[in-house]
Design an enzyme around this catalytic site. Structure first.
Site, PDB file in Angstrom:
ATOM      1  CG  ASP A   1      -1.755  -1.043   1.263  1.00 35.72           C
ATOM      2  OD1 ASP A   1      -2.131  -1.748   0.292  1.00 35.72           O
ATOM      3  OD2 ASP A   1      -2.299  -1.534   2.494  1.00 35.72           O
TER       4      ASP A   1
ATOM      5  CG  ASP B   1       0.841   2.823   4.303  1.00 35.48           C
ATOM      6  OD1 ASP B   1      -0.466   2.337   4.462  1.00 35.48           O
ATOM      7  OD2 ASP B   1       1.723   1.714   4.469  1.00 35.48           O
TER       8      ASP B   1
END
Length: 209
Positions: free
Chosen positions: A136, A138
């Site tokens: 991901d 972040d």
């Protein structure tokens, strides 16, 4: 001493051997033994009941190649040499995959002070292979008012729709309450607020009160 969430903490290399002596399970990992000498930071974490009084709780997240563990240590205050906020996304983008660059450019244009944590931040801070095809992105946004947060969330919905990775992150209020941006972008009357002291549900209308 307690640090805010995601704060990076640098230790005095001369103290690291003594800290590891109190955490013998960490010694078999060569990267851990050399971590502080290599100039790598640790990260603030929430204290748990096993932490001795007077020590500062920190985490050391390892990359996937070393098991992707988040190791916990507790250090004396005098072992800390400095602390910094998470890196700016604009600086860390050099470590991001090519497919991420357009999304990162859009996020930085939206807010040049956007900071990152997670895999991209640690790849940038250490040069180690934290990123994978399933990582991901972040990110953290410091926001002054509820109106600013609403405008940011609306823009993030548009950017997220075109992003090749999962866009994760937190909107942080001036009082330090952090809310996951997707949750803030929803119409939920209550949201989960995170702080260094704990998490709790709070009314959306109270976030910037």
């Amino acid at each position: 001493m307690r640090f805010e969430r995601h704060r990076l903490v640098y230790l005095d290399p001369a103290c690291w051997d003594g800290i590891l002596a109190t955490h013998p399970a960490l010694r078999p990992v060569p990267a851990v033994v050399d971590w502080v000498a290599a100039g790598h930071p640790l990260i603030a974490r929430r204290a748990v009941c096993d932490d001795a009084a007077g020590l500062v709780p920190l985490g050391l997240p390892l990359p996937p190649s070393l098991g992707k563990q988040r190791l916990a240590v507790a250090v004396p205050v005098d072992a800390i040499s400095s602390d910094l906020p998470p890196p700016l996304l604009a600086e860390a983008k050099q470590m991001a995959p090519a497919a991420w660059q357009e999304t990162i450019t859009a996020l930085v244009a939206l807010d040049p002070e956007t900071r990152c944590f997670g895999s991209l931040a640690w790849a940038y801070l250490t040069g180690l292979p934290y990123l994978s095809e399933t990582s991901d992105l972040d990110v953290i946004w410091q926001v002054a008012t509820g109106d600013d947060a609403a405008r940011l969330a609306a823009a993030l919905v548009r950017i997220d729709a075109e992003a090749p990775m999962r866009l994760d992150g937190e909107i942080v209020t001036p009082t330090g309450l952090a809310v996951q941006w997707r949750e803030f972008a929803s119409d939920a009357p209550e949201v989960l607020a995170k702080t260094a002291n704990g998490n709790w549900m709070t009314a959306r209308t109270e976030l910037f009160a």
